[in-house]
Each structure stands twice: as C-alpha cells, then as structure tokens.
Design an enzyme around this catalytic site. Structure first.
Site, PDB file in Angstrom:
ATOM      1  N   HIS A 222      19.480 -48.910 -23.401  1.00 12.84           N
ATOM      2  CA  HIS A 222      18.554 -48.870 -24.531  1.00 12.84           C
ATOM      3  C   HIS A 222      17.182 -48.439 -24.033  1.00 12.84           C
ATOM      4  O   HIS A 222      16.703 -48.924 -23.006  1.00 12.84           O
ATOM      5  CB  HIS A 222      18.440 -50.242 -25.192  1.00 12.84           C
ATOM      6  CG  HIS A 222      17.344 -50.317 -26.218  1.00 12.84           C
ATOM      7  ND1 HIS A 222      16.241 -51.139 -26.078  1.00 12.84           N
ATOM      8  CD2 HIS A 222      17.168 -49.650 -27.401  1.00 12.84           C
ATOM      9  CE1 HIS A 222      15.450 -50.987 -27.133  1.00 12.84           C
ATOM     10  NE2 HIS A 222      15.983 -50.094 -27.944  1.00 12.84           N
ATOM     11  N   SER A 223      16.549 -47.502 -24.747  1.00  9.50           N
ATOM     12  CA  SER A 223      15.182 -47.099 -24.460  1.00  9.50           C
ATOM     13  C   SER A 223      15.048 -46.600 -23.010  1.00  9.50           C
ATOM     14  O   SER A 223      15.783 -45.702 -22.596  1.00  9.50           O
ATOM     15  CB  SER A 223      14.240 -48.276 -24.763  1.00  9.50           C
ATOM     16  OG  SER A 223      12.897 -47.872 -24.723  1.00  9.50           O
ATOM     17  N   TYR A 224      14.148 -47.180 -22.234  1.00  6.73           N
ATOM     18  CA  TYR A 224      14.005 -46.807 -20.821  1.00  6.73           C
ATOM     19  C   TYR A 224      15.301 -47.039 -20.052  1.00  6.73           C
ATOM     20  O   TYR A 224      15.557 -46.379 -19.041  1.00  6.73           O
ATOM     21  CB  TYR A 224      12.851 -47.598 -20.209  1.00  6.73           C
ATOM     22  CG  TYR A 224      12.779 -47.522 -18.708  1.00  6.73           C
ATOM     23  CD1 TYR A 224      12.299 -46.384 -18.059  1.00  6.73           C
ATOM     24  CD2 TYR A 224      13.194 -48.596 -17.924  1.00  6.73           C
ATOM     25  CE1 TYR A 224      12.244 -46.320 -16.670  1.00  6.73           C
ATOM     26  CE2 TYR A 224      13.133 -48.545 -16.547  1.00  6.73           C
ATOM     27  CZ  TYR A 224      12.662 -47.399 -15.918  1.00  6.73           C
ATOM     28  OH  TYR A 224      12.605 -47.347 -14.545  1.00  6.73           O
TER      29      TYR A 224
END
Length: 266
Positions: free
Chosen positions: A95-97
């Site tokens: 998720h995300s980074y």
C-alpha cells in the site's frame, strides 16, 4: 484351478467397481500462497487488520511485516527477511510507499504483486515524481499538512533522520476522509513517520517487470493523485480496477481490497 479363477474374477470385479471412484477422485490441490501485506508511510501494520482478517477467514496464511520506512533498499531488505521464513509461494502486496518497497523485492517465490493506491516505479525513478503537481495535480501532501521532525534514525545513515508525517489536525481529512472519526483517531495513533530521503531514493530494477501485477486505484485519493495511480498501473501493464476511496482504501474498503488480492492468487 477353480479357486484361482474365482479369485481372479473377484479381483477383476473389484477393480471395475473402484475405477469410476478413482477416476472421480480430485487431484491434490496446490497449496495456497502466503500473502504478505506491506504497509506504507504514515501507518503501521495494523492498517492491514481488516484485510488480513478477511483473507485468513478464506484460508490464507497472512503476514504483515513492519516496514521501517527508511528507504526502498533498506525496507525491501527488511521485507525479504520475512520472505526468507516462508517455504512456499507468496503473493506480495504493498500500500502506498509499500508499493515502492515491493517493487524492489526480487524473490522467485513471489508469484504475484498487488498495488493498493501505491507507488510503482521504473528503474532509477524516485517516489516524489508520482506527486509532481505539474503532471499529476491534486496531492495535499504539502506543508502545512506535511510536517517535518528530527528523529533518532536506527539505520545510522546520514541524512535519514529527517522524517515527514501528516499533521494530526489534517490526518482525517487528507489521508482517510472516508472512515469514521473513531477509526481515523485510531489510525492517527498508529501513524509512523517516513524518512524524507526515502521519497528521493532511486528505485532499482522493478520486480513488476517480470511478475504478474494487479493495481487497485483509489479514485478519491488526496495523497497520491488518482491520475498518477492510473498512469503507473497502465505503464506496468497491471490488471487494474478502481474504487471510490480515500488513500486508506485498505481500511475503508477492506472487502474490495481483499477481493483484488485474491484475484492475484494463481
């Protein structure tokens, strides 16, 4: 002689009787992969709780390692240490980074990659490019929403002791506008800052270039603009879907996220 013939006849009859049952017996099912969920910045492993619960209910072994949030190379190595403890196939989710991190993990056990509102870099690219306000306007991850702090960095690497975090009074509206006040307060309590240098560290050769990949776009994301997510998903040739969600889709829409993860299971 008569006894021998009778015995043969009985064996033949038994064989004929068993043949349909043996033919109908199902082949041994392949083992389910272990699903490894990697969190992103401004969160910790508890952000995966809802998704992990659903996947475990469906029979999967799920692991949620801590992402140090110090930089792609360092953090990919940390995830690899978790993968080293797994004997069978793996579906790796970021998720995300966390998407930047899983892109820098290269392990033959990983059969599929799943990106949830995540960075998906090409080689030598830095995460900050995905937030370029000229190409992809709309991110609110700017001061005063983005705050800086000096931290005691465990890696000891020069320049990685300046961290960024989301200002508490902006966290709900910016990071997770589609969750309840109580859920946002709990997420804020678990917020973890990320080294500013992590978003400026170039990626290595991305694992998605040789691994089947899925991408779930968050259509109301205020951290990584949806247009940036669509661009990265298209560039990588991912199997792409989209939901009307904040950046924190794994918290606000755990069932939809779990469905995408299961779609990536071969």
């Amino acid at each position: 002689m008569t006894i021998t013939r009778s015995l043969r006849a009985c064996l033949l009859a038994l064989t004929l009787a068993l043949t349909p049952a043996l033919a109908a017996a199902p082949a041994t099912a392949a083992p389910l992969p272990t699903i490894v969920l990697v969190h992103g910045a401004f969160a910790d492993a508890t952000s995966w709780d809802g998704v992990a619960t659903l996947l475990r209910q469906h029979g999967y072994q799920v692991m949620t390692p801590a992402n140090p949030l110090r930089g792609p190379a360092n953090d990919a190595a940390a995830v690899q240490r978790t993968l080293d403890t797994i004997a069978g196939p793996v579906v790796l989710v970021g998720h995300s980074y966390g998407g930047f991190v899983i892109s820098n993990v290269h392990d033959p056990k990983v059969e599929s990659l799943v990106y949830i509102a995540a960075f998906a870099p090409v080689q030598s690219e830095v995460a900050q490019l995905a937030l370029d306000p000229i190409r992809f306007p709309g991110s609110r991850l700017l001061p005063p929403v983005l705050q800086l702090a000096v931290v005691d960095d465990p890696t000891g690497i020069a320049g990685k002791n300046i961290d960024g975090y989301v200002a508490p009074d902006s966290f709900h509206e910016t990071f997770a506008q589609d969750v309840s006040d109580a859920t946002a307060a709990d997420m804020l309590a678990h917020q973890r800052s990320i080294a500013v240098a992590a978003n400026l560290e170039p990626s290595g050769a991305p694992s998605w270039a040789s691994t089947p990949s899925w991408y779930l776009v968050s259509g109301s994301d205020r951290i990584i603009p949806p247009a940036s997510q669509r661009f990265m998903a298209n560039r990588m040739g991912a199997d792409t879907s989209e939901i009307n969600s904040s950046h924190a889709s794994l918290v606000s829409h755990p069932a939809e996220v779990a469905d995408v993860v299961e779609a990536a299971v071969r």
